[in-house]
Write a protein that holds these residues in place. Structure first.
Motif, mmCIF file in Angstrom:
data_model
loop_
_atom_site.group_PDB
_atom_site.id
_atom_site.type_symbol
_atom_site.label_atom_id
_atom_site.label_comp_id
_atom_site.label_asym_id
_atom_site.label_seq_id
_atom_site.Cartn_x
_atom_site.Cartn_y
_atom_site.Cartn_z
ATOM 1 N N VAL A 57 0.703 -1.272 -0.190
ATOM 2 C CA VAL A 57 -0.177 0.064 -0.084
ATOM 3 C C VAL A 57 0.745 1.258 -0.075
ATOM 4 N N ASP A 58 0.772 2.226 -0.827
ATOM 5 C CA ASP A 58 1.487 3.253 -1.068
ATOM 6 C C ASP A 58 0.587 4.303 -0.363
ATOM 7 N N ALA A 59 1.058 4.768 0.856
ATOM 8 C CA ALA A 59 0.239 5.630 1.919
ATOM 9 C C ALA A 59 0.885 6.964 1.841
ATOM 10 N N CYS A 60 -0.084 7.964 2.299
ATOM 11 C CA CYS A 60 0.273 9.284 2.516
ATOM 12 C C CYS A 60 0.021 9.873 3.972
ATOM 13 N N PHE A 61 1.094 10.124 4.640
ATOM 14 C CA PHE A 61 0.784 10.667 5.961
ATOM 15 C C PHE A 61 1.279 12.060 6.285
ATOM 16 N N GLY A 62 1.669 12.699 5.067
ATOM 17 C CA GLY A 62 2.249 14.182 5.014
ATOM 18 C C GLY A 62 1.367 15.146 5.653
#
Length: 132
Positions: free
Chosen positions: A58-63
């Protein structure tokens, strides 16, 4: 509780037979949907081609520094944990490059890791923070 394997587990392992199936890694973006009917169809297609899901990435984004965005992304990852368990994959790898606020992301991923453990899936975090 004993740290040794139960007799049932040892018996099952001793009776394993080799199958001709190729383990594959599935990119979460390539999974059409995490809905059960779609996952059943994907599993049928994998079986027909002698593939077995081993890992979901899973390519996630927690930015973002936002509790709601962090929780929304953690919920999305949790859906892939459920999908991985349904497909028989043993690991979900969560990849991300940046973290908006570690104090929000770390507990969110810890909760996902706990869900993964309950589903029988390992959570592998490949990002700038670690989760225990």
């Amino acid at each position: 509780m004993s740290a040794t394997r139960s007799a049932d587990v040892r018996t099952a392992i001793e009776r394993c037979r080799v199958e001709d199936a190729t383990p594959v890694t599935l990119d979460a973006d390539a999974i059409p949907s995490t809905a059960r009917p779609d996952l059943r169809e994907l599993k049928r297609e994998l079986d027909a081609d002698d593939f077995v899901a081993a890992r979901v990435v899973v390519d996630a984004c927690f930015g973002e520094d936002c509790s709601f965005a962090t929780q929304e992304e953690a919920d999305r990852v949790r859906e892939y944990v459920r999908a991985a368990a349904f497909l028989g994959a043993s690991t979900v790898t969560v990849e991300f490059d940046s973290v908006g606020d570690e104090s929000k992301v770390r507990p969110a991923l810890a909760a996902v890791a706990e869900r993964a453990r309950r589903e029988g899936v390992s959570l592998d975090v490949a990002g700038p923070i670690t989760v225990e």
